[in-house]
Design a protein around this motif. Structure first.
Motif, PDB file in Angstrom:
ATOM      1  N   MET A   1      90.020 -67.487 -77.088  1.00 13.81           N
ATOM      2  CA  MET A   1      89.188 -66.492 -77.228  1.00 13.81           C
ATOM      3  C   MET A   1      88.388 -67.052 -78.125  1.00 13.81           C
ATOM      4  SD  MET A   1      91.930 -63.635 -77.758  1.00 13.81           S
ATOM      5  CE  MET A   1      91.272 -62.352 -77.301  1.00 13.81           C
ATOM      6  N   ARG A   2      87.179 -67.003 -78.108  1.00 15.48           N
ATOM      7  CA  ARG A   2      86.053 -67.250 -79.162  1.00 15.48           C
ATOM      8  C   ARG A   2      85.928 -66.224 -79.680  1.00 15.48           C
ATOM      9  NH1 ARG A   2      83.140 -67.182 -82.711  1.00 15.48           N
ATOM     10  NH2 ARG A   2      81.079 -67.901 -82.922  1.00 15.48           N
ATOM     11  N   ARG A   3      86.711 -65.636 -80.158  1.00  8.51           N
ATOM     12  CA  ARG A   3      86.886 -64.396 -80.659  1.00  8.51           C
ATOM     13  C   ARG A   3      85.735 -63.417 -80.157  1.00  8.51           C
ATOM     14  NH1 ARG A   3      90.629 -60.874 -81.293  1.00  8.51           N
ATOM     15  NH2 ARG A   3      90.284 -61.491 -79.170  1.00  8.51           N
ATOM     16  N   PHE A   4      85.628 -62.840 -79.493  1.00 11.32           N
ATOM     17  CA  PHE A   4      85.115 -61.572 -79.469  1.00 11.32           C
ATOM     18  C   PHE A   4      83.768 -61.403 -80.106  1.00 11.32           C
ATOM     19  CE2 PHE A   4      88.956 -61.365 -77.236  1.00 11.32           C
ATOM     20  CZ  PHE A   4      89.642 -62.453 -77.673  1.00 11.32           C
ATOM     21  N   LEU A   5      83.206 -60.331 -80.575  1.00 12.70           N
ATOM     22  CA  LEU A   5      81.815 -60.395 -80.645  1.00 12.70           C
ATOM     23  C   LEU A   5      81.344 -59.528 -82.008  1.00 12.70           C
ATOM     24  CD1 LEU A   5      80.184 -57.828 -79.503  1.00 12.70           C
ATOM     25  CD2 LEU A   5      79.352 -59.678 -78.585  1.00 12.70           C
ATOM     26  N   PRO A   6      80.351 -59.053 -82.010  1.00 14.84           N
ATOM     27  CA  PRO A   6      79.783 -58.224 -83.214  1.00 14.84           C
ATOM     28  C   PRO A   6      80.618 -57.290 -83.564  1.00 14.84           C
ATOM     29  CG  PRO A   6      78.223 -58.686 -81.477  1.00 14.84           C
ATOM     30  CD  PRO A   6      79.434 -59.234 -80.922  1.00 14.84           C
ATOM     31  N   ALA A   7      80.509 -56.930 -84.803  1.00 11.45           N
ATOM     32  CA  ALA A   7      81.302 -55.771 -85.584  1.00 11.45           C
ATOM     33  C   ALA A   7      81.804 -54.864 -84.650  1.00 11.45           C
ATOM     34  CB  ALA A   7      80.238 -54.961 -86.527  1.00 11.45           C
ATOM     35  N   TRP A   8      83.231 -54.380 -84.993  1.00 12.18           N
ATOM     36  CA  TRP A   8      83.960 -53.543 -84.198  1.00 12.18           C
ATOM     37  C   TRP A   8      84.668 -52.737 -84.987  1.00 12.18           C
ATOM     38  CZ3 TRP A   8      85.496 -55.258 -79.055  1.00 12.18           C
ATOM     39  CH2 TRP A   8      84.796 -56.172 -78.613  1.00 12.18           C
ATOM     40  N   LEU A   9      85.429 -51.819 -84.573  1.00 12.02           N
ATOM     41  CA  LEU A   9      86.260 -50.943 -85.031  1.00 12.02           C
ATOM     42  C   LEU A   9      87.616 -50.884 -84.611  1.00 12.02           C
ATOM     43  CD1 LEU A   9      85.856 -47.304 -83.807  1.00 12.02           C
ATOM     44  CD2 LEU A   9      86.200 -49.306 -82.532  1.00 12.02           C
ATOM     45  N   ALA A  10      88.189 -49.801 -84.900  1.00 10.85           N
ATOM     46  CA  ALA A  10      89.673 -49.763 -84.660  1.00 10.85           C
ATOM     47  C   ALA A  10      90.191 -49.337 -82.976  1.00 10.85           C
ATOM     48  CB  ALA A  10      90.037 -48.436 -85.197  1.00 10.85           C
ATOM     49  N   GLY A  11      91.208 -50.104 -82.787  1.00 13.90           N
ATOM     50  CA  GLY A  11      91.908 -49.771 -81.488  1.00 13.90           C
ATOM     51  C   GLY A  11      93.257 -49.926 -81.332  1.00 13.90           C
ATOM     52  N   THR A 251      97.486 -62.370 -73.401  1.00 14.49           N
ATOM     53  CA  THR A 251      96.913 -62.308 -74.790  1.00 14.49           C
ATOM     54  C   THR A 251      95.511 -61.898 -74.994  1.00 14.49           C
ATOM     55  OG1 THR A 251      96.357 -64.483 -74.746  1.00 14.49           O
ATOM     56  CG2 THR A 251      98.330 -63.903 -75.869  1.00 14.49           C
ATOM     57  N   GLN A 252      94.812 -61.202 -73.779  1.00 10.09           N
ATOM     58  CA  GLN A 252      93.716 -60.287 -73.789  1.00 10.09           C
ATOM     59  C   GLN A 252      92.300 -61.009 -74.271  1.00 10.09           C
ATOM     60  OE1 GLN A 252      93.800 -56.484 -72.819  1.00 10.09           O
ATOM     61  NE2 GLN A 252      94.899 -58.101 -71.732  1.00 10.09           N
ATOM     62  N   PHE A 253      92.114 -62.033 -73.593  1.00  8.38           N
ATOM     63  CA  PHE A 253      90.678 -62.759 -73.706  1.00  8.38           C
ATOM     64  C   PHE A 253      89.688 -61.929 -73.126  1.00  8.38           C
ATOM     65  CE2 PHE A 253      91.775 -67.536 -74.698  1.00  8.38           C
ATOM     66  CZ  PHE A 253      92.783 -67.181 -75.549  1.00  8.38           C
ATOM     67  N   MET A 254      88.507 -61.887 -73.687  1.00 10.81           N
ATOM     68  CA  MET A 254      87.186 -61.508 -73.082  1.00 10.81           C
ATOM     69  C   MET A 254      86.792 -62.809 -72.412  1.00 10.81           C
ATOM     70  SD  MET A 254      86.525 -58.351 -73.814  1.00 10.81           S
ATOM     71  CE  MET A 254      84.754 -58.303 -73.465  1.00 10.81           C
ATOM     72  N   PRO A 255      85.909 -62.483 -71.110  1.00  5.52           N
ATOM     73  CA  PRO A 255      85.554 -63.681 -70.327  1.00  5.52           C
ATOM     74  C   PRO A 255      85.046 -64.888 -71.248  1.00  5.52           C
ATOM     75  CG  PRO A 255      85.164 -61.533 -69.219  1.00  5.52           C
ATOM     76  CD  PRO A 255      85.745 -61.113 -70.463  1.00  5.52           C
ATOM     77  N   THR A 256      84.027 -64.394 -72.245  1.00  5.94           N
ATOM     78  CA  THR A 256      83.305 -65.594 -72.981  1.00  5.94           C
ATOM     79  C   THR A 256      84.392 -66.300 -73.746  1.00  5.94           C
ATOM     80  OG1 THR A 256      82.792 -64.026 -74.695  1.00  5.94           O
ATOM     81  CG2 THR A 256      81.148 -64.598 -73.104  1.00  5.94           C
ATOM     82  N   SER A 257      85.301 -65.594 -74.340  1.00  5.99           N
ATOM     83  CA  SER A 257      86.332 -66.353 -75.198  1.00  5.99           C
ATOM     84  C   SER A 257      87.156 -67.189 -74.123  1.00  5.99           C
ATOM     85  CB  SER A 257      87.360 -65.269 -75.696  1.00  5.99           C
ATOM     86  OG  SER A 257      86.749 -64.600 -76.626  1.00  5.99           O
TER      87      SER A 257
END
Length: 464
Positions: A1-11, A251-257
């Motif tokens: 996962m090219r790790r996921f993207l801009p600023a995030w919060l809790a989950g 391990t929950q990759f987003m498509p771009t990752s």
């Protein structure tokens, strides 16, 4: 996962799917998936449950994260279900958007055949819109999160998973240089060792969120990436399932990752992170960590004791010193030993001076690239240690404290500004700048200046 993207919060993710392959029958049942983040709601990602701790994550780490998180509460024990599809929602606008997006996708190299196959039968997913529109914030202290994230059950399941997949994990470790227990710990937090991978049709979900428009550019980019995955033949459209906000597989990759870091480790010609067999997903996770700078043999962090009179201005991720520096200042491991030399390190106080103190190394920041929340990084690291027989934290936590809500964090920053201690943005993010401002306010009162943004600090500011 090219790790996921801009600023995030809790989950907290707890999406339910059964697990028939990862654990022996005698093992304890899988614990729910837990993925905290500590960033405020913004235009880049959905944000359900928030785990709030005194974060020292840098804005760089935040900007590099790009995985929307979701949560649920049900653990199913039936056989894996096909992708959940909501009843069609009549919306002529979606059809118009789909035609326009088809042209944009084809301009980016997606074939007409791939697009039409992927979108066959796809409609607006009302369940996704409902979840996206109900992102209430629930603040949860770090110690409560760790009680679940590194529970006895999750630890036992991790040991069972490590034993069951020992041979393949050893091969992955040799190939990518990432310790097997670390990969297993990520697996445990992301999907409860494969038990909760999600069952939402990713194409329908990404299309729904792109059409909805609040984060159109982000979700269109994820949708294009998903179409590229389909075009490469790694998975069929209706088997591409995951969370309602796009995270996929063990391990929950987003498509771009996925496009950047997923690997075909078993050599079957497909990078399959969705099936019951976790091999490609585990190897992809190790590849992701390796690509972001993992150092083989270096700890993520270690629990330490700070001496009386310690200079708390030396705490935080911005201060990096070698082991000799920390040892000379009386810092010792929790068992009394000297801080070992694993490279430059920082002292982290995730719950202030009354909580656990950690010395953290560069590998802490590599895990942070997977998810920028300190709570998540600590959980992955601590779970990996517990899986291999390490002890629980020896230090305590200020369990009488409660986490500040986002509104309270913003209020704390506003009051620090008015009191002359804060010159930075009022954004609800308790990062290095706010921690430094809190530290200076505490010092002005003669308190221990640990930078911990607690309710006590806010109440004192209210009375100032």
């Amino acid at each position: 996962m090219r790790r996921f993207l801009p600023a995030w919060l809790a989950g907290l993710l707890t999406l339910a799917l059964p697990l028939s392959h990862a654990l022996p029958a005698a093992a304890l049942p899988p614990a729910a998936s837990l993925r905290p983040e500590m960033r405020p709601l913004d235009a880049t990602r959905p944000a359900p449950t928030r785990v709030t701790v005194s974060s020292q994550a840098t804005r760089l780490a935040v900007a590099r994260s790009l995985r929307p998180l979701t949560r649920g509460t049900v653990l199913q024990v039936a056989a894996p279900a096909p992708a959940a599809v909501s009843a069609p929602v009549a919306d002529s606008g979606f059809a118009t958007w789909t035609r326009a997006f088809r042209a944009r996708a084809m301009a980016q190299g997606i074939s007409a055949a791939t697009f039409d196959r992927a979108f066959s039968g796809v409609t607006v997913n009302a369940r996704v819109l409902e979840r996206d529109g109900n992102q209430a914030e629930f603040s949860r202290p770090l110690w409560d999160y760790l009680d679940s994230a590194v529970s006895d059950t999750r630890t036992a399941n991790g040991r069972a998973a490590l034993s069951r997949h020992r041979d393949i994990l050893d091969r992955i470790e040799r190939r990518y240089g990432v310790e097997a227990e670390v990969v297993v710990a990520v697996w445990g937090l992301e999907s409860a060792y494969g038990a909760m991978r999600g069952d939402t049709d990713i194409i329908a979900a990404m299309a729904t969120l792109a059409y909805e428009g609040r984060r159109r550019d982000f979700f269109e980019a994820q949708l294009i990436a998903a179409l590229r995955i389909l075009q490469a033949g790694d998975v069929s459209p209706r088997q591409m399932v995951g969370s309602w906000a796009g995270a996929m597989g063990h391990t929950q990759f987003m498509p771009t990752s996925y496009l950047e870091h997923a690997v075909d480790f078993d050599g079957d010609g497909r990078r399959d992170i969705w099936s019951d067999d976790p091999v490609d997903a585990l190897a992809s996770t190790a590849n992701y960590l390796r690509n972001h700078g993992w150092t083989t043999g270096q700890p993520w962090g270690m629990e330490v004791r700070l001496p009386d009179g310690f200079d708390y201005a030396l705490t935080g991720e911005r201060v990096k010193r070698d082991a000799a520096f920390w040892n000379a200042r009386g810092v010792r491991l929790a068992d009394g030993g000297r801080v070992p030399d694993h490279g430059r390190a920082s002292i982290l106080l995730p719950a202030g001076h009354r909580g656990v103190a950690l010395v953290i190394y560069d590998n802490f920041h590599v895990i942070e690239r997977y998810n920028p929340a300190d709570a998540y990084v600590i959980a992955v690291g601590h779970l990996s240690d517990r899986i291999t027989g390490g002890p629980d934290f020896r230090g305590g936590w200020p369990r009488e404290d409660r986490a500040l809500s986002r509104a309270e964090r913003e209020e704390l920053q506003q009051r620090l500004v008015r009191a002359g201690f804060h010159r930075y943005a009022v954004d609800g993010i308790i990062g290095p700048q706010t921690i430094d401002s809190v530290r200076r306010f505490q010092a002005s009162l003669g308190w221990v200046p640990d930078g911990y943004a607690s309710l006590r600090v806010l109440e004192r500011l209210r009375g100032s």
